[in-house]
Scaffold this motif. Structure first.
Motif, PDB file in Angstrom:
ATOM      1  N   ALA A 419      24.465 -32.184 -67.801  1.00 26.27           N
ATOM      2  CA  ALA A 419      24.207 -30.929 -68.213  1.00 26.27           C
ATOM      3  C   ALA A 419      22.469 -30.733 -66.559  1.00 26.27           C
ATOM      4  CB  ALA A 419      23.727 -30.546 -68.827  1.00 26.27           C
ATOM      5  N   LEU A 420      22.093 -32.071 -66.796  1.00 22.90           N
ATOM      6  CA  LEU A 420      20.975 -31.924 -65.715  1.00 22.90           C
ATOM      7  C   LEU A 420      21.141 -32.016 -64.873  1.00 22.90           C
ATOM      8  CD1 LEU A 420      18.557 -34.497 -68.356  1.00 22.90           C
ATOM      9  CD2 LEU A 420      19.215 -31.787 -68.701  1.00 22.90           C
ATOM     10  N   THR A 421      22.040 -32.555 -64.283  1.00 21.79           N
ATOM     11  CA  THR A 421      22.757 -32.838 -63.207  1.00 21.79           C
ATOM     12  C   THR A 421      23.116 -31.290 -62.414  1.00 21.79           C
ATOM     13  OG1 THR A 421      24.806 -33.220 -63.512  1.00 21.79           O
ATOM     14  CG2 THR A 421      22.953 -34.987 -63.410  1.00 21.79           C
ATOM     15  N   GLN A 422      23.402 -30.706 -63.860  1.00 23.79           N
ATOM     16  CA  GLN A 422      24.277 -29.419 -63.264  1.00 23.79           C
ATOM     17  C   GLN A 422      23.031 -27.972 -63.279  1.00 23.79           C
ATOM     18  OE1 GLN A 422      27.020 -28.632 -62.234  1.00 23.79           O
ATOM     19  NE2 GLN A 422      28.704 -29.764 -63.432  1.00 23.79           N
ATOM     20  N   GLY A 423      21.637 -28.736 -63.290  1.00 23.90           N
ATOM     21  CA  GLY A 423      20.772 -27.973 -63.756  1.00 23.90           C
ATOM     22  C   GLY A 423      19.848 -27.475 -64.310  1.00 23.90           C
ATOM     23  N   ALA A 424      20.382 -28.300 -65.817  1.00 25.17           N
ATOM     24  CA  ALA A 424      19.704 -27.669 -66.982  1.00 25.17           C
ATOM     25  C   ALA A 424      18.348 -28.786 -67.367  1.00 25.17           C
ATOM     26  CB  ALA A 424      20.332 -27.947 -68.352  1.00 25.17           C
ATOM     27  N   SER A 425      17.071 -28.201 -68.204  1.00 26.30           N
ATOM     28  CA  SER A 425      16.570 -29.046 -68.439  1.00 26.30           C
ATOM     29  C   SER A 425      16.174 -29.743 -69.853  1.00 26.30           C
ATOM     30  CB  SER A 425      14.771 -28.124 -68.239  1.00 26.30           C
ATOM     31  OG  SER A 425      15.545 -26.956 -69.555  1.00 26.30           O
ATOM     32  N   GLY A 426      16.056 -31.092 -70.270  1.00 23.10           N
ATOM     33  CA  GLY A 426      15.926 -31.620 -71.212  1.00 23.10           C
ATOM     34  C   GLY A 426      15.178 -32.284 -71.140  1.00 23.10           C
ATOM     35  N   ASN A 427      14.634 -32.668 -72.666  1.00 25.57           N
ATOM     36  CA  ASN A 427      12.720 -33.709 -73.138  1.00 25.57           C
ATOM     37  C   ASN A 427      13.388 -35.163 -73.747  1.00 25.57           C
ATOM     38  OD1 ASN A 427      11.555 -31.411 -71.529  1.00 25.57           O
ATOM     39  ND2 ASN A 427      11.544 -30.571 -74.116  1.00 25.57           N
ATOM     40  N   ALA A 428      15.078 -34.807 -74.002  1.00 27.83           N
ATOM     41  CA  ALA A 428      15.130 -36.221 -74.714  1.00 27.83           C
ATOM     42  C   ALA A 428      15.601 -37.477 -74.473  1.00 27.83           C
ATOM     43  CB  ALA A 428      16.659 -35.787 -75.753  1.00 27.83           C
ATOM     44  N   LEU A 429      15.937 -37.603 -73.025  1.00 31.13           N
ATOM     45  CA  LEU A 429      15.757 -38.760 -71.840  1.00 31.13           C
ATOM     46  C   LEU A 429      15.849 -37.936 -70.437  1.00 31.13           C
ATOM     47  CD1 LEU A 429      18.786 -40.570 -73.439  1.00 31.13           C
ATOM     48  CD2 LEU A 429      16.420 -41.632 -73.243  1.00 31.13           C
ATOM     49  N   SER A 430      15.820 -39.039 -68.882  1.00 34.11           N
ATOM     50  CA  SER A 430      15.990 -38.082 -68.312  1.00 34.11           C
ATOM     51  C   SER A 430      17.990 -38.420 -68.070  1.00 34.11           C
ATOM     52  CB  SER A 430      15.690 -39.489 -66.762  1.00 34.11           C
ATOM     53  OG  SER A 430      15.618 -40.496 -67.355  1.00 34.11           O
ATOM     54  N   ALA A 431      17.930 -37.868 -66.747  1.00 30.72           N
ATOM     55  CA  ALA A 431      19.397 -38.291 -66.392  1.00 30.72           C
ATOM     56  C   ALA A 431      20.181 -39.372 -66.320  1.00 30.72           C
ATOM     57  CB  ALA A 431      19.865 -37.238 -65.440  1.00 30.72           C
ATOM     58  N   ASP A 432      18.635 -40.582 -65.285  1.00 23.38           N
ATOM     59  CA  ASP A 432      18.827 -42.141 -65.847  1.00 23.38           C
ATOM     60  C   ASP A 432      18.897 -42.720 -66.614  1.00 23.38           C
ATOM     61  OD1 ASP A 432      18.726 -41.390 -62.409  1.00 23.38           O
ATOM     62  OD2 ASP A 432      17.074 -41.910 -62.326  1.00 23.38           O
ATOM     63  N   GLN A 433      17.880 -42.386 -67.477  1.00 25.84           N
ATOM     64  CA  GLN A 433      18.181 -43.089 -69.093  1.00 25.84           C
ATOM     65  C   GLN A 433      19.278 -43.201 -69.497  1.00 25.84           C
ATOM     66  OE1 GLN A 433      14.712 -41.407 -70.068  1.00 25.84           O
ATOM     67  NE2 GLN A 433      13.083 -42.475 -69.728  1.00 25.84           N
ATOM     68  N   ALA A 434      19.676 -41.778 -69.259  1.00 21.61           N
ATOM     69  CA  ALA A 434      20.499 -41.507 -70.207  1.00 21.61           C
ATOM     70  C   ALA A 434      22.435 -42.798 -70.306  1.00 21.61           C
ATOM     71  CB  ALA A 434      21.308 -40.245 -70.494  1.00 21.61           C
ATOM     72  N   VAL A 435      22.040 -42.046 -68.383  1.00 15.15           N
ATOM     73  CA  VAL A 435      23.587 -42.790 -67.976  1.00 15.15           C
ATOM     74  C   VAL A 435      23.425 -44.319 -67.641  1.00 15.15           C
ATOM     75  CG1 VAL A 435      24.985 -43.953 -65.541  1.00 15.15           C
ATOM     76  CG2 VAL A 435      24.411 -41.148 -66.107  1.00 15.15           C
ATOM     77  N   ASN A 436      22.214 -44.993 -67.948  1.00 15.53           N
ATOM     78  CA  ASN A 436      21.827 -45.911 -68.235  1.00 15.53           C
ATOM     79  C   ASN A 436      22.282 -47.165 -69.216  1.00 15.53           C
ATOM     80  OD1 ASN A 436      21.755 -46.667 -64.934  1.00 15.53           O
ATOM     81  ND2 ASN A 436      19.331 -45.933 -65.090  1.00 15.53           N
ATOM     82  N   LEU A 437      21.908 -45.934 -70.471  1.00 14.70           N
ATOM     83  CA  LEU A 437      22.199 -46.832 -71.955  1.00 14.70           C
ATOM     84  C   LEU A 437      23.665 -47.319 -71.677  1.00 14.70           C
ATOM     85  CD1 LEU A 437      20.364 -44.160 -73.748  1.00 14.70           C
ATOM     86  CD2 LEU A 437      19.919 -46.837 -73.742  1.00 14.70           C
ATOM     87  N   VAL A 438      24.583 -46.223 -70.609  1.00 16.01           N
ATOM     88  CA  VAL A 438      25.678 -46.751 -71.476  1.00 16.01           C
ATOM     89  C   VAL A 438      26.121 -47.739 -70.371  1.00 16.01           C
ATOM     90  CG1 VAL A 438      28.401 -45.320 -70.105  1.00 16.01           C
ATOM     91  CG2 VAL A 438      26.407 -43.979 -71.577  1.00 16.01           C
ATOM     92  N   ARG A 439      25.681 -47.442 -68.925  1.00 13.51           N
ATOM     93  CA  ARG A 439      26.083 -48.476 -68.419  1.00 13.51           C
ATOM     94  C   ARG A 439      25.109 -50.248 -68.577  1.00 13.51           C
ATOM     95  NH1 ARG A 439      27.050 -47.705 -62.882  1.00 13.51           N
ATOM     96  NH2 ARG A 439      26.230 -48.994 -62.623  1.00 13.51           N
TER      97      ARG A 439
END
Length: 512
Positions: A419-439
């Motif tokens: 959603a963030l890479t599609q232009g949404a905004s969010g305060n929970a984590l960055s897109a990098d942080q969310a993906v890197n948790l999974v990785r």
């Protein structure tokens, strides 16, 4: 598993009732059960739990064919060949038959369970007429839980068929009065709206924190279903807001061992947001509440525990997926997702780019089960595999006692990142942080400056062979070329399965 243990005999009784009758009458049965509830004492509000558990039982009772039909068309998985279900194999190649029994079974059984959900909600409403304030509030919570189960079923059937019915009660005759079939957009918006009604009424805990119905629906389950529906609608800010609430709650974490996540140790972990729950009740014989996992298993194996049954070979990870994972340097996610045979390994190595393979690419799993060559496929799904040494002594059915994950926290993190890479905004984590948790859980190095392509690749690696999530991502993003692999030809016209002819005969509006 308190939900199932506490109510075992009641669930088995309901199963016996629902299982009786001709298939063409299946949609009528839940309403009939409601109409014949004349002997029920609706002044005793303790009976509300039985109606609620009945809705859970209906939701959990997936026929073996249903998840396979939902999942088989992605580039991550193939239908096993040389089987006794040729129409299923053709479906994987985007050749559909509206007369195929499996196509009709998916539609008919999901709608029967949706109508069962309405029946349960209507019965709870009757209890509330005689209840005190606290009993009414509890009834509202139960109704909200059932709304979430109903929404998940509507979500899946709309993904498969597109425009579908939205039942508003247990009265199936009302469907005959419809002047049009609600569009997929209308279905997804309906689901989102229903979740907005349900969320405030649900427990603010993880499913595994519930002590009354362990593993049952919570506020976070409803937020996840809302996010899924809005992802289909491409309302990415709503997706970011809903998934962000789940992330910011701090209640969920990734189960540390990806391999065991899909096995007994991972049952109802802190990663679980919605599971189909099954149990052998810690006993080697007698009552059990089970899913038939045999379609996913290899036809021929030498189990570490002698006498453990093999499977049917109907569900095969694709060469495309395996090569994608090898190219990325995946280890635990590839080992977890794929059961290899000698013949499959040999064919993989016939490609010079894959002549040398990691040591875990072996016909012997880390639990000592040996996957022998078999006729229908070269590989089997490891995510649907339960090691024979994790079977309860006395149980021999393939995968017996295994839960079936539907929504995991890993998917929430990746939906949020997308959603963030599609232009949404969010305060929970960055897109990098969310993906890197999974990785990080998968032993993969961190990424920086995550793009949409990075997220979709991560979803391919993390969620493949789970409920067709890969296929529906590609459809939503119009990445149709990805589905043209291994001789398959996909066109946008092949997005949805045809309405079953048996249902067109019952509801002519489907044929218009």
């Amino acid at each position: 598993m308190k939900l199932l243990i506490t109510n075992t005999k009641w669930i088995l009784a309901i199963l016996a009732v629902v299982g009786i009758g001709a298939c063409t009458d299946k949609l009528d049965e839940p309403e009939l059960n409601n109409n014949f509830a004349g002997g029920t004492d609706f002044t005793d509000a303790s009976g509300m739990i039985q109606s609620t558990v009945g809705a859970y039982e209906a939701f959990y009772s997936r026929g073996w064919e249903q998840p396979l039909i939902i999942a088989v068309r992605g580039d991550d998985v193939n239908a096993g060949g040389l089987g006794d279900q040729p129409e299923f194999s053709e479906m994987d190649k985007f050749n559909y038959s509206k007369d195929h029994w499996m196509v009709n079974s998916l539609w008919e059984n999901i709608y029967a369970d949706v109508i069962s959900a309405h029946t349960a909600m209507e019965q709870i409403t009757r209890y509330q007429e005689f209840g005190n304030e606290s009993e009414i509030a509890l009834g509202n919570q139960y109704i909200a839980e059932i709304q979430v189960l109903r929404a998940m079923m509507l979500f899946q059937i709309s993904q498969v068929y597109g425009d579908v019915f939205i039942p508003e009660s247990s009265d199936t005759e009302l469907l005959l009065e419809l002047e049009s079939v609600p569009s997929k957009t209308e279905v997804m918006q309906h689901i989102s709206d229903q979740m907005d009604l349900a969320i405030p009424l649900l427990p603010n805990v993880r499913p595994n924190e519930r002590t009354d119905l362990e593993g049952g629906v919570t506020r976070f389950t409803a937020l996840a279903v809302k996010a899924l529906a809005n992802q289909e609608l491409e309302n990415y800010q709503v997706v970011a807001d809903a998934t962000g609430q789940i992330v910011s709650s701090g209640k969920f974490s990734l189960y540390p061992d990806y391999y065991e996540l899909f096995k007994t140790p991972g049952k109802l972990s802190d990663e679980s947001i919605l599971d189909l729950q099954y149990s052998d009740f810690n006993q080697g014989e007698g009552d059990r509440f089970a899913h038939l996992y045999a379609p996913y298993g290899p036809q021929n194996w030498t189990p570490a525990v002698e006498g453990s049954n093999s499977g049917w070979g109907f569900f095969e990870p694709s060469f495309k997926f395996i090569k994608f994972m090898l190219d990325r340097g995946e280890t635990v996610r590839l080992e977890t997702s794929v059961l290899f045979t000698d013949e499959g390994i040999a064919q993989l190595q016939s490609d010079p780019d894959y002549s040398t393979l990691p040591s875990f690419v072996s016909k012997t799993t880390r639990d000592g089960d040996v996957i022998n060559d078999f006729a229908r496929a070269l590989f089997s799904s490891g995510k649907h595999y339960l090691p024979s040494n994790q079977l309860i002594e006395g149980r021999t059915a393939y995968g017996s006692n295994k839960n079936y994950p539907v929504i995991r926290y890993a998917e929430i993190l990746l939906m949020y990142a997308e959603a963030l890479t599609q232009g949404a905004s969010g305060n929970a984590l960055s897109a990098d942080q969310a993906v890197n948790l999974v990785r990080e859980r998968a032993g993969m190095p961190p990424l920086s400056g995550v793009t949409l392509d990075d997220v979709i690749d991560e979803k391919f690696a993390e969620l493949s062979m789970e409920w067709g999530k890969r296929y529906y991502d590609l459809i939503r993003l119009n990445r149709f070329d990805e589905l043209n692999y291994d001789g398959r030809t996909f066109t946008e016209a092949k997005t949805y399965l045809p309405y079953p002819q048996a249902q067109i005969d019952q509801f002519p509006i489907l044929g218009n």
